[in-house]
Design a protein around this motif. Structure first.
Motif, mmCIF file in Angstrom:
data_model
loop_
_atom_site.group_PDB
_atom_site.id
_atom_site.type_symbol
_atom_site.label_atom_id
_atom_site.label_comp_id
_atom_site.label_asym_id
_atom_site.label_seq_id
_atom_site.Cartn_x
_atom_site.Cartn_y
_atom_site.Cartn_z
ATOM 1 N N THR A 85 -3.600 5.324 0.860
ATOM 2 C CA THR A 85 -3.513 3.922 0.474
ATOM 3 C C THR A 85 -2.251 3.750 -0.362
ATOM 4 O O THR A 85 -1.839 4.652 -1.094
ATOM 5 N N SER A 86 -1.634 2.582 -0.249
ATOM 6 C CA SER A 86 -0.354 2.372 -0.909
ATOM 7 C C SER A 86 -0.331 1.043 -1.639
ATOM 8 O O SER A 86 -1.101 0.123 -1.330
ATOM 9 N N TYR A 87 0.537 0.961 -2.605
ATOM 10 C CA TYR A 87 0.767 -0.276 -3.349
ATOM 11 C C TYR A 87 2.266 -0.526 -3.413
ATOM 12 O O TYR A 87 3.043 0.366 -3.764
ATOM 13 N N THR A 88 2.657 -1.731 -3.059
ATOM 14 C CA THR A 88 4.062 -2.111 -3.099
ATOM 15 C C THR A 88 4.297 -3.054 -4.266
ATOM 16 O O THR A 88 3.606 -4.065 -4.406
ATOM 17 N N VAL A 89 5.250 -2.720 -5.108
ATOM 18 C CA VAL A 89 5.595 -3.568 -6.242
ATOM 19 C C VAL A 89 6.136 -4.890 -5.705
ATOM 20 O O VAL A 89 6.952 -4.894 -4.775
ATOM 21 N N PRO A 90 5.675 -6.031 -6.246
ATOM 22 C CA PRO A 90 6.207 -7.323 -5.786
ATOM 23 C C PRO A 90 7.725 -7.320 -5.796
ATOM 24 O O PRO A 90 8.362 -6.850 -6.748
ATOM 25 N N GLN A 91 8.316 -7.856 -4.730
ATOM 26 C CA GLN A 91 9.764 -7.747 -4.559
ATOM 27 C C GLN A 91 10.553 -8.297 -5.737
ATOM 28 O O GLN A 91 11.567 -7.723 -6.121
#
Length: 271
Positions: A85-91
């Motif tokens: 599972t992954s989390y992307t920091v808001p751009q």
């Protein structure tokens, strides 16, 4: 009555399905439980610390050089757990300019959900979407006016310089100032209707061997990366300063950009 029973059964089935469904947009994460994480980009040259101006280094071609200026963009940071599972920091919170002349800039500070992370992924460069957004959406280190001041934006080409490295080498020819200068200004995001050079590089760093990032709200986890600048000339491709002292927006810039992924290694994680 039968219709009511069928409707009730259908509602119960839908309620059960919704309550058991995993949020596929951010699986396994609690958005309300964000904690600090920093990624440290520690610039080195081979086995030596990077020292601007005064230190001399040698590349694979046997050429001596120093580094007078070094800057590069880091963007689009994501973290992954062992279960993938992954989390992307808001751009809007995920663009950083690392400058060797500014020690504090080596830290990319973000917030991610609490958890144990085994990989970090980021981009060296600025993605095509952000590069072509309205100027109002390109603020901070991405402000084109500020980029011109820092030398990281091509006004003539309306594009960001992803990686800039300059210095002096005896193998470089004399420039108009009388110095043996070399310059690597690498950019290019690929374009749309008329694709051009694409030097955006996505870097994946595995943290399992030297310490996963245990992100918690009551402390600051720091992923310490070494960035070996010598790999710019001595990575996948061998780059000779004598043969290519000025590399900018040209087909040859792809050879330099293809060396970027070899620059980053994980030294340790401080939890």
């Amino acid at each position: 009555m039968i219709n009511k029973i069928k409707l009730t059964g259908a509602l119960l089935l839908m309620t059960t399905f919704l309550s058991c469904r995993k949020d596929i947009s951010e699986p396994g994460f609690n958005q309300d439980n964000l904690a600090p994480l920093s990624i440290e980009f520690d610039n080195i040259v081979g086995g030596q610390n990077l020292v601007l101006e005064s230190a001399n280094y040698k590349n694979r071609s046997g050429e001596t050089y120093n580094i007078q200026l070094l800057q590069y963009f880091i963007s689009n940071i994501s973290v992954l757990k062992a279960d993938r599972t992954s989390y992307t920091v808001p751009q809007d919170s995920s663009y950083f300019l690392v400058s060797a002349a500014n020690p504090d800039s080596r830290f990319a500070r973000v917030k991610v959900p609490e958890g144990d992370y085994t990989k970090v992924i980021f981009t060296l460069g600025i993605d095509s979407l952000r590069s072509t957004m309205d100027v109002s959406k390109r603020t901070g280190v991405l402000d084109p006016a500020g980029g011109m001041e820092s030398g990281m934006y091509w006004g003539w080409n309306s594009g960001y310089i992803f990686f800039k490295m300059e210095g002096v080498s005896p193998q470089a020819p004399l420039d108009p100032t009388g110095a043996h200068k070399y310059r690597f200004h690498i950019g290019g995001f690929g374009g749309y209707s008329a694709p051009t050079i694409n030097n955006i590089k996505v870097i994946t760093v595995d943290l399992t061997a030297r310490g996963i990032a245990q992100v918690r709200g009551n402390r600051n986890a720091n992923i310490h990366l070494f960035v070996d600048i010598n790999k710019v000339m001595s990575g996948l491709n061998t780059i000779s300063i004598a043969a290519n002292p000025q590399v900018m927006f040209s087909d040859f810039s792809v050879k330099v950009a293809n060396n970027f992924t070899a620059m980053f290694t994980h030294d340790h994680t401080e939890n």
